[in-house]
Design an enzyme around this catalytic site. Structure first.
Site, PDB file in Angstrom:
ATOM      1  N   ASP A  97      36.811  -1.342  44.658  1.00 23.88           N
ATOM      2  CA  ASP A  97      37.401  -2.017  43.496  1.00 23.88           C
ATOM      3  C   ASP A  97      38.765  -1.458  43.090  1.00 23.88           C
ATOM      4  O   ASP A  97      39.107  -0.313  43.374  1.00 23.88           O
ATOM      5  CB  ASP A  97      36.473  -1.856  42.288  1.00 23.88           C
ATOM      6  CG  ASP A  97      35.235  -2.744  42.366  1.00 23.88           C
ATOM      7  OD1 ASP A  97      34.949  -3.276  43.458  1.00 23.88           O
ATOM      8  OD2 ASP A  97      34.568  -2.894  41.332  1.00 23.88           O
ATOM      9  N   HIS A 148      38.577  -9.598  40.972  1.00 22.50           N
ATOM     10  CA  HIS A 148      38.216  -8.560  39.989  1.00 22.50           C
ATOM     11  C   HIS A 148      39.091  -8.715  38.741  1.00 22.50           C
ATOM     12  O   HIS A 148      39.504  -7.724  38.153  1.00 22.50           O
ATOM     13  CB  HIS A 148      38.383  -7.175  40.622  1.00 22.50           C
ATOM     14  CG  HIS A 148      37.729  -6.053  39.856  1.00 22.50           C
ATOM     15  ND1 HIS A 148      36.546  -6.188  39.179  1.00 22.50           N
ATOM     16  CD2 HIS A 148      38.102  -4.759  39.669  1.00 22.50           C
ATOM     17  CE1 HIS A 148      36.225  -5.029  38.618  1.00 22.50           C
ATOM     18  NE2 HIS A 148      37.152  -4.154  38.880  1.00 22.50           N
ATOM     19  N   HIS A 152      42.499  -6.704  34.764  1.00 24.15           N
ATOM     20  CA  HIS A 152      41.517  -5.624  34.575  1.00 24.15           C
ATOM     21  C   HIS A 152      41.614  -5.055  33.164  1.00 24.15           C
ATOM     22  O   HIS A 152      41.634  -3.831  32.954  1.00 24.15           O
ATOM     23  CB  HIS A 152      41.749  -4.512  35.611  1.00 24.15           C
ATOM     24  CG  HIS A 152      40.521  -3.687  35.885  1.00 24.15           C
ATOM     25  ND1 HIS A 152      40.202  -2.560  35.168  1.00 24.15           N
ATOM     26  CD2 HIS A 152      39.531  -3.809  36.793  1.00 24.15           C
ATOM     27  CE1 HIS A 152      39.080  -2.031  35.638  1.00 24.15           C
ATOM     28  NE2 HIS A 152      38.646  -2.782  36.628  1.00 24.15           N
ATOM     29  N   HIS A 243      36.091   3.022  44.735  1.00 20.07           N
ATOM     30  CA  HIS A 243      37.377   2.546  44.194  1.00 20.07           C
ATOM     31  C   HIS A 243      38.553   3.024  45.048  1.00 20.07           C
ATOM     32  O   HIS A 243      38.658   4.226  45.327  1.00 20.07           O
ATOM     33  CB  HIS A 243      37.584   3.080  42.775  1.00 20.07           C
ATOM     34  CG  HIS A 243      36.660   2.465  41.761  1.00 20.07           C
ATOM     35  ND1 HIS A 243      35.356   2.858  41.624  1.00 20.07           N
ATOM     36  CD2 HIS A 243      36.864   1.469  40.861  1.00 20.07           C
ATOM     37  CE1 HIS A 243      34.790   2.133  40.666  1.00 20.07           C
ATOM     38  NE2 HIS A 243      35.677   1.285  40.185  1.00 20.07           N
TER      39      HIS A 243
HETATM   40 ZN    ZN Z   1      37.326  -2.232  38.168  1.00 19.55          ZN
END
Ligand code: ZN
Length: 283
Positions: A97, A148, A152, A243
């Protein structure tokens, strides 16, 4: 709850932007029933109004709690594991991510190549727009790019329906423009949601994916701690979260994802598991 299979049928091959006929999430029907029931009860028997009010408050509390628990299904479909068929094939899904990140992502791609394994990258669309070539490189190497959100935002779960839709739809357009393929899956920033999300995802033909297990690699201090969380009870069908953007660092400044991936991939190989992209596992 770690091994509850996703039991919903998969409608594959639906063209982008064309909504599927999916039933409304149970929480919508339940909430409507609670509100209608409470109204009817307090109208019929006025003395019961405190109980009716209490039922409505409990309903709102449950909706809030469901949004704060990333793996809950109280707010509609939420994929936390691959289907049984994928699990039986020894498939897991490594998901990465918050990228793309010009420093970390290329090294992640090299590590995945060494192990001939595929992953899904939940990209932040505004970051993808800053690094479109890197985003295309992810796809060129056989991985998948998913949605995503656009920015964010840390306040994502506090947004209303219009703002949520704008955030996700804009990301969908940007990522599709860059890679040529519309994302099919969405992951909420930090996994936090509210009841407006499910109808928006339904309208945009996206499915919510969270994870079976996460390494907390944006906050952890050592690669060992992250690896231990990820490989605990590792089994076919698991969806793992790491991540490349906002990556935590080891004591000597190395991005944790790069320190963890080689050991994680070796562990998976030894357990006869291999990572595939979400579209492949859920096709
Ligand atoms: Zn995230």
């Amino acid at each position: 709850m770690d091994h509850v299979p996703d039991d919903r049928p998969i409608a594959a091959g639906t063209p982008a932007g064309q909504a599927r006929a999916r039933p409304w999430p149970g929480y919508v029907k339940a909430s409507i029933a609670v509100h209608a029931g409470a109204a009817a009860l307090s109208a019929a028997v006025p003395a019961t109004w405190p109980w009716a009010l209490g039922a409505i408050a409990a309903n709102h509390l449950a909706l809030t709690a469901g949004g704060l628990w990333p793996r809950s299904r109280w707010l509609g479909e939420n994929i936390t594991r691959l289907p049984d068929a994928a699990a039986a094939r020894g498939e897991i899904a490594i998901t990465i991510d918050d990228g793309p990140d010009p420093e970390v992502t290329p090294a992640v791609l090299d590590l995945l190549d060494v192990h001939a394994t595929k992953a899904s990258f939940f990209c932040i669309a505004s970051a993808a727009a800053r690094h479109p070539a890197l985003c295309r490189e992810i796809v060129r190497r056989g991985h998948s790019v998913q949605n995503h959100s656009d920015r964010h935002s840390h306040g994502f779960s506090l947004l209303g329906p219009k703002a949520i839709r704008a955030e996700i739809a804009s990301a969908q357009v940007r990522l599709c423009d860059i890679t040529g393929t519309p994302p099919r899956f969405f992951r909420a920033p930090a996994g936090l949601r509210n009841p407006f999300l499910a109808p928006v995802l339904q309208a945009l033909d996206l499915r919510l994916v969270s994870w079976t297990r996460r390494g907390f690699d944006t906050q952890a201090r050592t690669a060992e701690a992250v690896l231990k969380r990820l490989v605990h009870r590792l089994a076919g069908g698991d969806i793992l979260l790491l991540h490349d953007g906002h990556a935590g660092r080891t004591a000597d400044g190395r991005p944790l994802v790069l320190a963890v991936l080689p050991a994680l991939l070796s562990h998976a190989e030894a357990a006869k598991l291999h990572s595939v992209t979400l579209p492949a596992a859920l096709a």
